[in-house]
Motif scaffolding. Structure first.
Motif, PDB file in Angstrom:
ATOM      1  N   ALA A 358       0.828  -1.206   0.000  1.00  0.00           N
ATOM      2  CA  ALA A 358       0.000   0.000   0.000  1.00  0.00           C
ATOM      3  C   ALA A 358       0.861   1.254   0.000  1.00  0.00           C
ATOM      4  N   VAL A 359       1.957   1.240   0.742  1.00  0.00           N
ATOM      5  CA  VAL A 359       2.866   2.398   0.763  1.00  0.00           C
ATOM      6  C   VAL A 359       3.497   2.598  -0.605  1.00  0.00           C
ATOM      7  N   ALA A 360       3.897   1.498  -1.271  1.00  0.00           N
ATOM      8  CA  ALA A 360       4.480   1.617  -2.607  1.00  0.00           C
ATOM      9  C   ALA A 360       3.480   2.197  -3.600  1.00  0.00           C
ATOM     10  N   VAL A 361       2.227   1.758  -3.516  1.00  0.00           N
ATOM     11  CA  VAL A 361       1.196   2.320  -4.394  1.00  0.00           C
ATOM     12  C   VAL A 361       0.978   3.798  -4.090  1.00  0.00           C
ATOM     13  N   ALA A 362       0.993   4.153  -2.798  1.00  0.00           N
ATOM     14  CA  ALA A 362       0.805   5.548  -2.415  1.00  0.00           C
ATOM     15  C   ALA A 362       1.941   6.421  -2.934  1.00  0.00           C
ATOM     16  N   VAL A 363       3.167   5.927  -2.867  1.00  0.00           N
ATOM     17  CA  VAL A 363       4.310   6.689  -3.402  1.00  0.00           C
ATOM     18  C   VAL A 363       4.173   6.861  -4.910  1.00  0.00           C
ATOM     19  N   THR A 364       3.711   5.817  -5.596  1.00  0.00           N
ATOM     20  CA  THR A 364       3.521   5.912  -7.040  1.00  0.00           C
ATOM     21  C   THR A 364       2.463   6.952  -7.399  1.00  0.00           C
ATOM     22  N   ILE A 365       1.345   6.945  -6.669  1.00  0.00           N
ATOM     23  CA  ILE A 365       0.291   7.923  -6.929  1.00  0.00           C
ATOM     24  C   ILE A 365       0.783   9.331  -6.615  1.00  0.00           C
ATOM     25  N   ALA A 366       1.532   9.467  -5.508  1.00  0.00           N
ATOM     26  CA  ALA A 366       2.085  10.778  -5.163  1.00  0.00           C
ATOM     27  C   ALA A 366       3.056  11.266  -6.231  1.00  0.00           C
ATOM     28  N   ALA A 367       3.810  10.342  -6.828  1.00  0.00           N
ATOM     29  CA  ALA A 367       4.702  10.736  -7.923  1.00  0.00           C
ATOM     30  C   ALA A 367       3.911  11.259  -9.117  1.00  0.00           C
ATOM     31  N   GLY A 368       2.736  10.690  -9.360  1.00  0.00           N
ATOM     32  CA  GLY A 368       1.877  11.235 -10.411  1.00  0.00           C
ATOM     33  C   GLY A 368       1.455  12.665 -10.114  1.00  0.00           C
ATOM     34  N   GLY A 369       1.143  12.939  -8.843  1.00  0.00           N
ATOM     35  CA  GLY A 369       0.820  14.311  -8.468  1.00  0.00           C
ATOM     36  C   GLY A 369       2.000  15.243  -8.638  1.00  0.00           C
ATOM     37  N   LEU A 370       3.202  14.760  -8.317  1.00  0.00           N
ATOM     38  CA  LEU A 370       4.403  15.577  -8.524  1.00  0.00           C
ATOM     39  C   LEU A 370       4.601  15.894 -10.001  1.00  0.00           C
ATOM     40  N   LEU A 371       4.345  14.907 -10.854  1.00  0.00           N
ATOM     41  CA  LEU A 371       4.500  15.135 -12.289  1.00  0.00           C
ATOM     42  C   LEU A 371       3.531  16.200 -12.786  1.00  0.00           C
TER      43      LEU A 371
END
Length: 487
Positions: A358-371
């Motif tokens: 779940a943390v890995a998925v959250a980091v991935t989604i947060a990276a989308g927001g950063l992009l």
């Protein structure tokens, strides 16, 4: 302004506005799926006790996380954790194409719209896009609920497809998220005045950030540090604490630590800008220094979801170390009593693996927001970048300045989030209690999970670096000479 006219104006705009609506709707759909999944887990009925031991497990599920009532709350919390970076992604998507939207709103003011009407229009735009996403999320959830209802050979279900949240919960999720999004938009616009000549912000942005996180972070960690001693004192004196007090203590402490960590990103941005301005000699670092000191709170807005995911990752690493130490202690205790065949119970370690996922998925989604935030910043400043290129500044220098601007505050903020998450998890879990051969109690403190912490921190920094690399692909298109004529 009539509701129909207000709705047509909210859906009007250019292709950038269409992309913003689509991305906001997609984010709302993902948040709806996470919320409905958590509500479904909480909606599982607990059967009456079937034996003298008072076991009330739901035997129709193959996963222990769904069978045991005591584990469902943690499962629902992990699912809601995934909704946090998704909501932050929605906030970043709502800022996409902000300069063009500001000019469109200013044109409406010039045509005779009042400031209140313009604010309602901006709020309705976000609310309609979020409502579209929540409806799509509900349809996908109901469709998946039917498609995944496949019992195994023993008649057990892998997912809780035999239950649904109540109609009130479904309606609250589908309608509540758009209402919250619209209200948040109106709240954020309280310091913004849309005039016929553009957008004016009344907030003072020239004041440097104050290190308020130095108060919030220790307060949050202190609340978690007092949880274990308070619980042991209550047990020793046989005092029954009022039910909500301890959960309120943990929740308030966690929110204080999280808010303090997010605020620290703004202070780190300003401090990094000052340090780069004083020590740097290259043009890329100097450009990044000016940007960091000019708008240091951009770091708090941009990295909020990422830092939240990293903080939870640090807490999960602390709990993994606790369960590993407990597993080793139970195994050693069984061996000391002559049980050489015991292999221990790895259930909790396997459960922490799901939290890590779940943390890995959250980091991935947060990276989308950063992009999204990075691309929006490049597009918003394309005239300034095009002017620098026209004056002879290489595009490579601009690209390195963007990288400096993103990575300089990221590294210390990620280290702080990991440290805070580790401390929160360590104080919440406490030491491991074991029994010796003579019956005495022995407490073992779990070690520091350096490998797990390094994996979470490196993954977060790598996600930011990858986001910067992808975002720089838009830099060349935004620095052509024709952009000097952009309005």
């Amino acid at each position: 302004m009539r509701p129909g006219t207000l709705g047509r104006l909210a859906l009007a705009g250019t292709r950038t506005d269409t992309v913003r609506v689509v991305l906001t709707a997609l984010s709302a759909a993902l948040a709806t799926l996470a919320g409905l999944a958590a509500l479904t887990v909480l909606a599982i009925p607990t059967p009456p006790a079937t034996d003298d031991n008072g076991v009330r497990w739901s035997q129709q599920y193959s996963e222990a996380l769904l069978r045991e009532p005591g584990l469902r709350g943690g499962t629902a919390f992990a699912l809601l954790l995934l909704a946090l970076p998704v909501l932050a992604l929605a906030g970043q998507c709502a800022r996409l194409g902000a300069p063009a939207r500001d000019r469109r709103l200013a044109a409406l003011r010039l045509a005779g719209a009042t400031p209140g009407q313009v604010t309602r229009l901006a709020a309705l735009e976000t609310g309609v896009a979020s409502l579209l996403g929540t409806v799509v999320g509900l349809v996908v959830f109901l469709g998946a609920h039917e498609l995944l209802d496949r019992p195994d050979a023993d008649g057990r279900l892998a997912l809780p497809t035999d239950v649904l949240p109540s109609p009130v919960a479904l309606a609250a999720t589908v309608l509540g998220l758009p209402a919250v999004a619209a209200a948040a938009t109106a709240l954020l616009l309280r310091r913004v005045v849309t005039t016929p000549f553009g957008v004016v912000r009344r907030a003072r942005r020239d004041r440097p950030p104050r290190p308020w996180f130095a108060l919030l972070v220790p307060a949050g960690v202190g609340a978690f540090a007092g949880y274990g001693p308070l619980l042991r004192w209550l047990e020793r004196h046989e005092v029954q604490a009022p039910l909500p007090y301890l959960p309120i203590l943990v929740t308030a402490g966690g929110l204080a630590a999280l808010v303090g960590t997010v605020l620290a990103a703004g202070w780190f941005s300003y401090a990094a800008g000052r340090l780069l301005h004083r020590l740097a000699r290259g043009p890329a670092a100097l450009l990044a220094a000016r940007r960091l000191t000019a708008d240091p709170w951009a770091g708090s807005r941009t990295f909020a979801a990422l830092l939240a995911a990293v903080l939870f990752g640090g807490g999960a690493a602390a709990h993994r170390a606790y369960f590993q130490a407990r597993y080793d202690a139970e195994l050693a205790e069984a061996r000391s009593f002559g049980d050489l065949t015991s292999a221990g119970d790895t259930f909790y370690l396997d459960t922490i693996g799901l939290v890590d996922l779940a943390v890995a998925v959250a980091v991935t989604i947060a990276a989308g927001g950063l992009l999204v935030a990075l691309v929006e910043g490049i597009v918003a400043r394309r005239r300034a970048y095009a002017a620098l290129v026209a004056q002879g500044v290489p595009r490579g220098v601009l690209g390195r300045s963007v990288a400096w601007q993103a990575l300089a505050p990221t590294v210390p903020a990620v280290l702080l989030a990991l440290t805070v998450g580790l401390l929160l998890g360590r104080f919440l879990a406490g030491p491991v209690s074991t029994s010796t051969v003579d019956g005495a109690k022995r407490f073992v403190m779990p070690g520091v999970p350096l490998e797990q912490l390094a994996l979470v921190g490196a993954g977060a920094v790598a996600a930011v670096a990858l986001t910067v690399a992808v975002g720089l692909l838009f830099l060349r298109a935004s620095t052509t000479v024709e952009e000097l004529r952009a309005t």
